[in-house]
Design a protein around this motif. Structure first.
Motif, PDB file in Angstrom:
ATOM      1  N   ASN A 133       2.760  16.783  -9.721  1.00  0.00           N
ATOM      2  CA  ASN A 133       1.779  17.587 -10.448  1.00  0.00           C
ATOM      3  C   ASN A 133       0.766  18.035  -9.402  1.00  0.00           C
ATOM      4  N   PRO A 134       0.685  19.335  -9.104  1.00  0.00           N
ATOM      5  CA  PRO A 134      -0.145  19.786  -7.979  1.00  0.00           C
ATOM      6  C   PRO A 134      -1.620  19.485  -8.112  1.00  0.00           C
ATOM      7  N   ASP A 135      -2.070  19.077  -9.291  1.00  0.00           N
ATOM      8  CA  ASP A 135      -3.489  18.804  -9.498  1.00  0.00           C
ATOM      9  C   ASP A 135      -3.843  17.331  -9.339  1.00  0.00           C
ATOM     10  N   GLU A 136      -2.856  16.494  -9.026  1.00  0.00           N
ATOM     11  CA  GLU A 136      -3.145  15.082  -8.814  1.00  0.00           C
ATOM     12  C   GLU A 136      -2.122  14.473  -7.870  1.00  0.00           C
ATOM     13  N   GLY A 137      -2.459  13.336  -7.312  1.00  0.00           N
ATOM     14  CA  GLY A 137      -1.586  12.687  -6.338  1.00  0.00           C
ATOM     15  C   GLY A 137      -2.128  12.822  -4.932  1.00  0.00           C
ATOM     16  N   GLN A 138      -1.460  12.143  -3.993  1.00  0.00           N
ATOM     17  CA  GLN A 138      -1.972  12.037  -2.625  1.00  0.00           C
ATOM     18  C   GLN A 138      -1.074  12.665  -1.567  1.00  0.00           C
ATOM     19  N   MET A 139       0.204  12.815  -1.849  1.00  0.00           N
ATOM     20  CA  MET A 139       1.124  13.264  -0.809  1.00  0.00           C
ATOM     21  C   MET A 139       2.063  14.336  -1.344  1.00  0.00           C
ATOM     22  N   GLY A 140       2.112  15.463  -0.640  1.00  0.00           N
ATOM     23  CA  GLY A 140       2.891  16.601  -1.095  1.00  0.00           C
ATOM     24  C   GLY A 140       4.315  16.599  -0.576  1.00  0.00           C
ATOM     25  N   LYS A 166       0.818  -1.210   0.000  1.00  0.00           N
ATOM     26  CA  LYS A 166       0.000   0.000   0.000  1.00  0.00           C
ATOM     27  C   LYS A 166       0.857   1.266   0.000  1.00  0.00           C
ATOM     28  N   ALA A 167       1.981   1.247   0.705  1.00  0.00           N
ATOM     29  CA  ALA A 167       2.867   2.408   0.738  1.00  0.00           C
ATOM     30  C   ALA A 167       3.455   2.684  -0.643  1.00  0.00           C
ATOM     31  N   THR A 168       3.788   1.634  -1.347  1.00  0.00           N
ATOM     32  CA  THR A 168       4.364   1.775  -2.684  1.00  0.00           C
ATOM     33  C   THR A 168       3.361   2.401  -3.657  1.00  0.00           C
ATOM     34  N   ALA A 169       2.079   2.211  -3.381  1.00  0.00           N
ATOM     35  CA  ALA A 169       1.037   2.718  -4.277  1.00  0.00           C
ATOM     36  C   ALA A 169       0.688   4.186  -4.030  1.00  0.00           C
ATOM     37  N   VAL A 170       1.194   4.772  -2.952  1.00  0.00           N
ATOM     38  CA  VAL A 170       0.915   6.186  -2.667  1.00  0.00           C
ATOM     39  C   VAL A 170       1.565   7.061  -3.730  1.00  0.00           C
ATOM     40  N   THR A 171       0.829   8.016  -4.245  1.00  0.00           N
ATOM     41  CA  THR A 171       1.334   8.875  -5.318  1.00  0.00           C
ATOM     42  C   THR A 171       1.694  10.261  -4.789  1.00  0.00           C
ATOM     43  N   LEU A 196      11.206  19.464  -1.615  1.00  0.00           N
ATOM     44  CA  LEU A 196      11.833  18.352  -0.897  1.00  0.00           C
ATOM     45  C   LEU A 196      10.776  17.285  -0.638  1.00  0.00           C
ATOM     46  N   TRP A 197      10.992  16.112  -1.212  1.00  0.00           N
ATOM     47  CA  TRP A 197       9.991  15.052  -1.197  1.00  0.00           C
ATOM     48  C   TRP A 197      10.548  13.804  -0.520  1.00  0.00           C
ATOM     49  N   CYS A 198       9.690  13.108   0.199  1.00  0.00           N
ATOM     50  CA  CYS A 198      10.071  11.832   0.806  1.00  0.00           C
ATOM     51  C   CYS A 198       8.915  10.860   0.621  1.00  0.00           C
ATOM     52  N   ALA A 199       9.133   9.836  -0.159  1.00  0.00           N
ATOM     53  CA  ALA A 199       8.093   8.830  -0.360  1.00  0.00           C
ATOM     54  C   ALA A 199       7.849   8.074   0.947  1.00  0.00           C
TER      55      ALA A 199
END
Length: 471
Positions: A293-300, A284-289, A338-341
Motif C-alpha cells: 500500500n503506497p501510503d504505508e510501510g517502510q520498504m518499497g 527486527k528484519a521480520t518486523a520491516v513492512t 518486484l519485492w524482496c523482503a
C-alpha cells in the motif's frame, strides 16, 4: 524508449531519446553561453542559483510526485527534493567563501618573479547519473559545477526519467541558468555523446560502466570523476552495543530497499556475540513492512528489473553453497512490482557471490570472526573500497580498527553516514572510484584548473647566461 513503472510493472512512460547530434548541439549552445557565464562573479552566479532555488521550490511537489513514480518511494522522494534545496543553500553559502584565488606573491625559487594565479572552470562538465537516487545524484555534482562557472550537460538514468519533466520546468524558469544547464534524455548512446562533447565527466554508477567511461575519457584526455559501486563491510566488535549495531545495520542494509552504493552489504560479527546479534537482527528484519500500500510501510519494491534478477541469483548461489536463509530469501511479483523482503543469510563465506559482488538489494549476509585481524582481512578482501562501519563502545578501539579498513569513509557506531554528511572530504579506494572528492570543499574546488601567471619584474636573462666560458 518505454519505461517501466517499478510499482506496477507496466511500461507506462515513453522517453524520447536525444540523438548524438542533438547532444552535440546542446553542448555547443552551452559553450556559447559559457563565455558569459564564467565571467560572472561568484556572487552573481549565487544570485542565479538562488533564482533556481525559487523556481525549484515552485515545482518541488511535481518533481517529488514524478520521483515517487520513478522509484516507488513517496517519503524518500520528498527527502530528495528537500535535500536539493539544502544543497543549493549550502553551496550558495560556502562557494563564495571557497572562491579565493591566492594573491600575487614573490616566487621562492626565482626572486625577481611575481606569481599570480587564476582559477579557470571547465567549459562543459558532463554529468551522468544513476537510477537509485535519481534527483540527488543528478544534482550533487551539477550544483557546485555551475557555481564554479562551468556549464553542465546532464544525463540522468533512462531507468528513472520522469522527474526530468518537472526539473526541466524549474530550469527553464531561469533563462540565465537554462543557457548553461541542459538535460539529455536517453541511454548508452546518449551517454557516449555526453562524454564526446564534454571537457570533464562526473559519473555515478557501476564499476563496469565506470571503467568504460574512464577509458573513453582517457582517450579524449579529459578528467573523469568516477563514483562507483561498493560492497561495504561492517565490523561488529565484541563490546558493541547490540541494540545500536542491529538498528544501524538493518537500516543501512535495507533502507531504500538496499539500493544505495553506501549500503552495508556484508556483516562481520565477533563470535562471542554472533548468536545474539543474529537473533536480534532477525527479529527486527521480520518486523520491516513493505509499501504494497503506497501510503504505508517502510520498504518499497525494487526499481530495476535486472537488479532484481541479480539479487535472486546471489541468494540462490549462496543457498546452493550452504548458506541458510533466516528471513526473506525470495524476489516476489506482487501486483506487477518486484519485492524482496529483508533477507538475513548465515553460514556464508567469500566463495559466495553475495559476499564479494555488489548486491544493491536488501540482503544481510553475516559471518562470525574470532580475531580483529581476521575481521580486517575479510573486510579488505574486496575489489571495492567505498565505505564501511565499525561498532564498539570503545571509541579509540573503533577508530583504530577503522584506520586499517581500505575504504574512503568509515562510520563509527552507525552505518551509511555518507548519505547524511556532505562536508567530510573523502576519496574512494580501489575500484569504487577515482579522482577528486565530491564531498567537502573539494566538491567545488575540483571544477577549477589552476593557471599560473609568472611575471618577471627584472630584465630577463640574455643568451650570455649560456656562455660556456663563464662556467
Amino acid at each position: 524508449m518505454k519505461v517501466r513503472n517499478p510499482r506496477t510493472g507496466e511500461y507506462d512512460y515513453e522517453l524520447v531519446e536525444d540523438a548524438p547530434e542533438v547532444v552535440e548541439k546542446k553542448a555547443q549552445e552551452i559553450r556559447s553561453a559559457h563565455k558569459t557565464w564564467h565571467k560572472r562573479t561568484i556572487r552573481e552566479r549565487v544570485s542565479v542559483l538562488q533564482k533556481w532555488l525559487g523556481s525549484f521550490t515552485e515545482f518541488q511537489t511535481e518533481i517529488a510526485e514524478q520521483l515517487a513514480i520513478d522509484t516507488a518511494r513517496k517519503r524518500i522522494a520528498k527527502v530528495e527534493t528537500g535535500g536539493i534545496i539544502g544543497l543549493m543553500q549550502a553551496w550558495s553559502y560556502r562557494g563564495p567563501q571557497l572562491y579565493n584565488p591566492p594573491a600575487e606573491r614573490p616566487s621562492a625559487s626565482a626572486t625577481t618573479v611575481q606569481i599570480g594565479q587564476q582559477w579557470v572552470p571547465y567549459g562543459v562538465v558532463g554529468v551522468i547519473s544513476p537510477w537509485n537516487f535519481p534527483l540527488l545524484l543528478a544534482l550533487i555534482d551539477t550544483i557546485p559545477a555551475l557555481l564554479a562557472g562551468c556549464g553542465v550537460l546532464l544525463k540522468p538514468s533512462e531507468v528513472t526519467p520522469r522527474f526530468m519533466d518537472g526539473l526541466e520546468k524549474s530550469i527553464a524558469a531561469v533563462p540565465e541558468l537554462a543557457a548553461v544547464l541542459k538535460l539529455v534524455r536517453g541511454g548508452a548512446e546518449a551517454g557516449k555523446a555526453v562524454v564526446n562533447n564534454s571537457d570533464a565527466i562526473c559519473f555515478t554508477g557501476s564499476v563496469p560502466t565506470g571503467k568504460k567511461i574512464g577509458a573513453a575519457c582517457a582517450e579524449r584526455f579529459i578528467p573523469a570523476f568516477l563514483e562507483l559501486g561498493g560492497k561495504d563491510p561492517a565490523i561488529v566488535l565484541e563490546d558493541a552495543d547490540l541494540e545500536v549495531a542491529t538498528d544501524a545495520v538493518l537500516r543501512s542494509c535495507v533502507g531504500a530497499t538496499g539500493q544505495a552504493c553506501q549500503s552495508l552489504e556484508r556483516i562481520y560479527v565477533h563470535e562471542n556475540i554472533y548468536d545474539s546479534f543474529v537473533e536480534q537482527i532477525v527479529k527486527k528484519a521480520t518486523a520491516v513492512t513493505l509499501t504494497t500500500n503506497p501510503d504505508e510501510g517502510q520498504m518499497g519494491p525494487l526499481i530495476f528489473e535486472k537488479q532484481a534478477e541479480k539479487i535472486q541469483e546471489q541468494i540462490d548461489d549462496a543457498v546452493s553453497k550452504g548458506a541458510k536463509v533466516l528471513t526473506g530469501g525470495k524476489v516476489e511479483n506482487i501486483n506487477g512490482g518486484l519485492w524482496c523482503a529483508p533477507t538475513v543469510l548465515t553460514d556464508v563465506n567469500h566463495d559466495m557471490d553475495v559476499m564479494v559482488d555488489e548486491t544493491f538489494g536488501p540482503l544481510i549476509p553475516i559471518m562470525s570472526f574470532s580475531t580483529e585481524e581476521q575481521a580486517l582481512d575479510w573486510a579488505n578482501d574486496s575489489i571495492f573500497g567505498l565505505s564501511a562501519s565499525v561498532f564498539s563502545k570503545d571509541r579509540d578501539k573503533a577508530i583504530e580498527i577503522a584506520s586499517h579498513i581500505e575504504a574512503g569513509a568509515i562510520s563509527i557506531n552507525d552505518g551509511s553516514l555518507t548519505n547524511k554528511v556532505y562536508d567530510a572530504e573523502k576519496n574512494s579506494f580501489k575500484e569504487s572510484g577515482i579522482n577528486g572528492s565530491r564531498m567537502g570543499d573539494a566538491g567545488f574546488l575540483r571544477f577549477f584548473r589552476k593557471k599560473a601567471l609568472l611575471i618577471q619584474t627584472a630584465h630577463p636573462e640574455t643568451m650570455a647566461h649560456f656562455e660556456e666560458s663563464s662556467s
